[in-house]
Scaffold this motif. Structure first.
Motif, PDB file in Angstrom:
ATOM      1  N   ILE A 153       0.869  -1.177   0.000  1.00  0.00           N
ATOM      2  CA  ILE A 153       0.000   0.000   0.000  1.00  0.00           C
ATOM      3  C   ILE A 153       0.903   1.223   0.000  1.00  0.00           C
ATOM      4  O   ILE A 153       1.798   1.333   0.840  1.00  0.00           O
ATOM      5  CB  ILE A 153      -0.912   0.028   1.240  1.00  0.00           C
ATOM      6  N   MET A 154       0.659   2.113  -0.964  1.00  0.00           N
ATOM      7  CA  MET A 154       1.453   3.345  -1.085  1.00  0.00           C
ATOM      8  C   MET A 154       0.529   4.510  -1.396  1.00  0.00           C
ATOM      9  O   MET A 154      -0.569   4.315  -1.921  1.00  0.00           O
ATOM     10  CB  MET A 154       2.440   3.239  -2.248  1.00  0.00           C
ATOM     11  N   GLY A 155       1.033   5.679  -1.127  1.00  0.00           N
ATOM     12  CA  GLY A 155       0.339   6.876  -1.575  1.00  0.00           C
ATOM     13  C   GLY A 155       0.633   7.120  -3.053  1.00  0.00           C
ATOM     14  O   GLY A 155       1.524   6.501  -3.637  1.00  0.00           O
ATOM     15  N   ARG A 156      -0.121   8.013  -3.643  1.00  0.00           N
ATOM     16  CA  ARG A 156       0.006   8.298  -5.075  1.00  0.00           C
ATOM     17  C   ARG A 156       1.406   8.771  -5.446  1.00  0.00           C
ATOM     18  O   ARG A 156       2.010   8.283  -6.411  1.00  0.00           O
ATOM     19  CB  ARG A 156      -1.030   9.347  -5.494  1.00  0.00           C
ATOM     20  N   THR A 157       1.966   9.707  -4.693  1.00  0.00           N
ATOM     21  CA  THR A 157       3.288  10.244  -5.019  1.00  0.00           C
ATOM     22  C   THR A 157       4.357   9.159  -4.935  1.00  0.00           C
ATOM     23  O   THR A 157       5.219   9.052  -5.810  1.00  0.00           O
ATOM     24  CB  THR A 157       3.638  11.414  -4.085  1.00  0.00           C
ATOM     25  N   THR A 158       4.314   8.342  -3.877  1.00  0.00           N
ATOM     26  CA  THR A 158       5.279   7.260  -3.719  1.00  0.00           C
ATOM     27  C   THR A 158       5.151   6.260  -4.867  1.00  0.00           C
ATOM     28  O   THR A 158       6.154   5.829  -5.439  1.00  0.00           O
ATOM     29  CB  THR A 158       5.078   6.552  -2.363  1.00  0.00           C
ATOM     30  N   TYR A 159       3.919   5.920  -5.209  1.00  0.00           N
ATOM     31  CA  TYR A 159       3.699   4.983  -6.315  1.00  0.00           C
ATOM     32  C   TYR A 159       4.267   5.545  -7.622  1.00  0.00           C
ATOM     33  O   TYR A 159       4.978   4.857  -8.353  1.00  0.00           O
ATOM     34  CB  TYR A 159       2.208   4.671  -6.476  1.00  0.00           C
ATOM     35  N   GLN A 160       3.957   6.800  -7.910  1.00  0.00           N
ATOM     36  CA  GLN A 160       4.427   7.401  -9.163  1.00  0.00           C
ATOM     37  C   GLN A 160       5.952   7.469  -9.211  1.00  0.00           C
ATOM     38  O   GLN A 160       6.545   7.358 -10.282  1.00  0.00           O
ATOM     39  CB  GLN A 160       3.806   8.788  -9.351  1.00  0.00           C
ATOM     40  N   MET A 161       6.590   7.602  -8.051  1.00  0.00           N
ATOM     41  CA  MET A 161       8.044   7.657  -8.012  1.00  0.00           C
ATOM     42  C   MET A 161       8.652   6.269  -8.246  1.00  0.00           C
ATOM     43  O   MET A 161       9.624   6.127  -8.968  1.00  0.00           O
ATOM     44  CB  MET A 161       8.504   8.207  -6.664  1.00  0.00           C
ATOM     45  N   PHE A 162       8.064   5.240  -7.621  1.00  0.00           N
ATOM     46  CA  PHE A 162       8.645   3.901  -7.678  1.00  0.00           C
ATOM     47  C   PHE A 162       8.175   3.046  -8.851  1.00  0.00           C
ATOM     48  O   PHE A 162       8.914   2.158  -9.282  1.00  0.00           O
ATOM     49  CB  PHE A 162       8.388   3.138  -6.373  1.00  0.00           C
ATOM     50  N   ALA A 163       6.982   3.251  -9.335  1.00  0.00           N
ATOM     51  CA  ALA A 163       6.415   2.373 -10.365  1.00  0.00           C
ATOM     52  C   ALA A 163       7.314   2.201 -11.587  1.00  0.00           C
ATOM     53  O   ALA A 163       7.534   1.064 -12.030  1.00  0.00           O
ATOM     54  CB  ALA A 163       5.027   2.850 -10.769  1.00  0.00           C
ATOM     55  N   PRO A 164       7.881   3.265 -12.148  1.00  0.00           N
ATOM     56  CA  PRO A 164       8.702   3.076 -13.349  1.00  0.00           C
ATOM     57  C   PRO A 164       9.956   2.234 -13.114  1.00  0.00           C
ATOM     58  O   PRO A 164      10.329   1.422 -13.952  1.00  0.00           O
ATOM     59  CB  PRO A 164       9.091   4.505 -13.760  1.00  0.00           C
ATOM     60  N   MET A 165      10.591   2.380 -11.947  1.00  0.00           N
ATOM     61  CA  MET A 165      11.842   1.661 -11.716  1.00  0.00           C
ATOM     62  C   MET A 165      11.655   0.335 -10.987  1.00  0.00           C
ATOM     63  O   MET A 165      12.578  -0.460 -10.919  1.00  0.00           O
ATOM     64  CB  MET A 165      12.833   2.545 -10.951  1.00  0.00           C
ATOM     65  N   MET A 166      10.464   0.065 -10.474  1.00  0.00           N
ATOM     66  CA  MET A 166      10.224  -1.153  -9.696  1.00  0.00           C
ATOM     67  C   MET A 166       9.184  -2.066 -10.351  1.00  0.00           C
ATOM     68  O   MET A 166       8.553  -2.872  -9.673  1.00  0.00           O
ATOM     69  CB  MET A 166       9.758  -0.784  -8.280  1.00  0.00           C
ATOM     70  N   LYS A 167       9.012  -1.960 -11.662  1.00  0.00           N
ATOM     71  CA  LYS A 167       7.989  -2.753 -12.356  1.00  0.00           C
ATOM     72  C   LYS A 167       8.114  -4.242 -12.084  1.00  0.00           C
ATOM     73  O   LYS A 167       7.116  -4.922 -11.881  1.00  0.00           O
ATOM     74  CB  LYS A 167       8.046  -2.489 -13.859  1.00  0.00           C
ATOM     75  N   ASP A 168       9.340  -4.766 -12.080  1.00  0.00           N
ATOM     76  CA  ASP A 168       9.529  -6.200 -11.873  1.00  0.00           C
ATOM     77  C   ASP A 168       9.075  -6.639 -10.484  1.00  0.00           C
ATOM     78  O   ASP A 168       8.503  -7.714 -10.323  1.00  0.00           O
ATOM     79  CB  ASP A 168      10.995  -6.600 -12.094  1.00  0.00           C
ATOM     80  N   VAL A 169       9.332  -5.829  -9.467  1.00  0.00           N
ATOM     81  CA  VAL A 169       8.900  -6.164  -8.108  1.00  0.00           C
ATOM     82  C   VAL A 169       7.395  -5.988  -7.977  1.00  0.00           C
ATOM     83  O   VAL A 169       6.694  -6.861  -7.449  1.00  0.00           O
ATOM     84  CB  VAL A 169       9.634  -5.286  -7.063  1.00  0.00           C
ATOM     85  N   LEU A 170       6.876  -4.876  -8.459  1.00  0.00           N
ATOM     86  CA  LEU A 170       5.456  -4.568  -8.303  1.00  0.00           C
ATOM     87  C   LEU A 170       4.551  -5.550  -9.049  1.00  0.00           C
ATOM     88  O   LEU A 170       3.430  -5.804  -8.605  1.00  0.00           O
ATOM     89  CB  LEU A 170       5.160  -3.130  -8.740  1.00  0.00           C
ATOM     90  N   LYS A 171       5.026  -6.128 -10.141  1.00  0.00           N
ATOM     91  CA  LYS A 171       4.176  -7.063 -10.887  1.00  0.00           C
ATOM     92  C   LYS A 171       3.903  -8.337 -10.094  1.00  0.00           C
ATOM     93  O   LYS A 171       2.963  -9.056 -10.386  1.00  0.00           O
ATOM     94  CB  LYS A 171       4.777  -7.383 -12.257  1.00  0.00           C
ATOM     95  N   ASN A 172       4.708  -8.602  -9.059  1.00  0.00           N
ATOM     96  CA  ASN A 172       4.512  -9.772  -8.197  1.00  0.00           C
ATOM     97  C   ASN A 172       3.679  -9.460  -6.960  1.00  0.00           C
ATOM     98  O   ASN A 172       3.533 -10.315  -6.088  1.00  0.00           O
ATOM     99  CB  ASN A 172       5.871 -10.334  -7.761  1.00  0.00           C
ATOM    100  N   LEU A 173       3.151  -8.253  -6.875  1.00  0.00           N
ATOM    101  CA  LEU A 173       2.400  -7.816  -5.699  1.00  0.00           C
ATOM    102  C   LEU A 173       1.018  -7.308  -6.088  1.00  0.00           C
ATOM    103  O   LEU A 173       0.818  -6.816  -7.194  1.00  0.00           O
ATOM    104  CB  LEU A 173       3.147  -6.670  -5.006  1.00  0.00           C
ATOM    105  N   GLU A 174       0.112  -7.406  -5.141  1.00  0.00           N
ATOM    106  CA  GLU A 174      -1.178  -6.720  -5.266  1.00  0.00           C
ATOM    107  C   GLU A 174      -0.894  -5.294  -4.807  1.00  0.00           C
ATOM    108  O   GLU A 174      -0.529  -5.065  -3.644  1.00  0.00           O
ATOM    109  CB  GLU A 174      -2.226  -7.380  -4.377  1.00  0.00           C
ATOM    110  N   VAL A 175      -1.005  -4.336  -5.700  1.00  0.00           N
ATOM    111  CA  VAL A 175      -0.643  -2.948  -5.401  1.00  0.00           C
ATOM    112  C   VAL A 175      -1.904  -2.134  -5.128  1.00  0.00           C
ATOM    113  O   VAL A 175      -2.839  -2.134  -5.930  1.00  0.00           O
ATOM    114  CB  VAL A 175       0.155  -2.319  -6.568  1.00  0.00           C
ATOM    115  N   VAL A 176      -1.897  -1.455  -3.990  1.00  0.00           N
ATOM    116  CA  VAL A 176      -2.993  -0.565  -3.612  1.00  0.00           C
ATOM    117  C   VAL A 176      -2.406   0.834  -3.471  1.00  0.00           C
ATOM    118  O   VAL A 176      -1.419   1.028  -2.774  1.00  0.00           O
ATOM    119  CB  VAL A 176      -3.648  -1.002  -2.285  1.00  0.00           C
ATOM    120  N   VAL A 177      -3.013   1.791  -4.159  1.00  0.00           N
ATOM    121  CA  VAL A 177      -2.562   3.178  -4.095  1.00  0.00           C
ATOM    122  C   VAL A 177      -3.672   4.002  -3.462  1.00  0.00           C
ATOM    123  O   VAL A 177      -4.821   3.942  -3.904  1.00  0.00           O
ATOM    124  CB  VAL A 177      -2.218   3.721  -5.501  1.00  0.00           C
ATOM    125  N   ILE A 178      -3.324   4.732  -2.422  1.00  0.00           N
ATOM    126  CA  ILE A 178      -4.310   5.610  -1.783  1.00  0.00           C
ATOM    127  C   ILE A 178      -4.258   6.958  -2.484  1.00  0.00           C
ATOM    128  O   ILE A 178      -3.221   7.619  -2.514  1.00  0.00           O
ATOM    129  CB  ILE A 178      -4.047   5.741  -0.276  1.00  0.00           C
TER     130      ILE A 178
END
Length: 165
Positions: A45-70
């Motif tokens: 679970i991340m906030g929008r700003t954190t998600y937008q910062m990490f999503a481009p560089m962490m795609k491989d990790v995030l694809k293995n997780l259920e991602v919730v953005v507040i």
């Protein structure tokens, strides 16, 4: 559901945020604890700003997780957008998760603290003094008490685990 909040803190109590990486680089093996905990939980679970910062560089990790953005605005199609902490937890419970991993940023941490939903706190305490990291807070007049479950070190970094009383 057990909600785990993972954060990096400076010696003066300020949150160490990814946006401050130009000023301070935490050792990767410790700073990456949040993503390691998320992989254990199967979600993040991340906030929008954190998600937008990490999503481009962490795609491989995030694809293995259920991602919730507040966020108050809808996000990418491959993540669930929650309006608040309760909505995020409810969504993950319905998906069958037993633990939820909250991994930033400041506003998201505070939503979980204000609502009293943070059952466990995992802090990396770094031996630096910074400014501008923000602080974790509860609602006015609300006190949350935790007990120390584990303390260990990695070099000069204290790794602390607290459980709600």
């Amino acid at each position: 559901m057990k909600v785990q909040l993972i954060a990096n803190l400076s010696a003066n109590g300020e949150l160490i945020l990814a946006a401050q990486s130009d000023a301070y680089q935490a050792p990767q093996e410790v700073a990456g604890m949040g993503f390691a905990k998320a992989l254990e939980c199967g979600n993040i679970i991340m906030g929008r700003t954190t998600y937008q910062m990490f999503a481009p560089m962490m795609k491989d990790v995030l694809k293995n997780l259920e991602v919730v953005v507040i966020s108050s605005e809808d996000m990418d199609a491959d993540v669930y957008t929650a309006k608040n902490a309760e909505d995020a937890v409810s969504y993950l419970e319905k998906k069958g998760f037993e633990k939820a991993c909250v991994d930033g940023g400041t506003m998201t941490y505070n939503l979980f603290l204000e609502s009293g939903l943070a059952d466990e706190l995992f802090f990396n305490l770094f031996p630096v003094v910074i400014n501008g990291g923000g602080s974790m807070e509860t609602a006015q007049g609300k006190v949350l008490e935790y007990r120390l479950a584990e303390a260990k070190s990695h070099g000069d970094i204290a790794m602390l685990h607290y459980i709600k009383k």
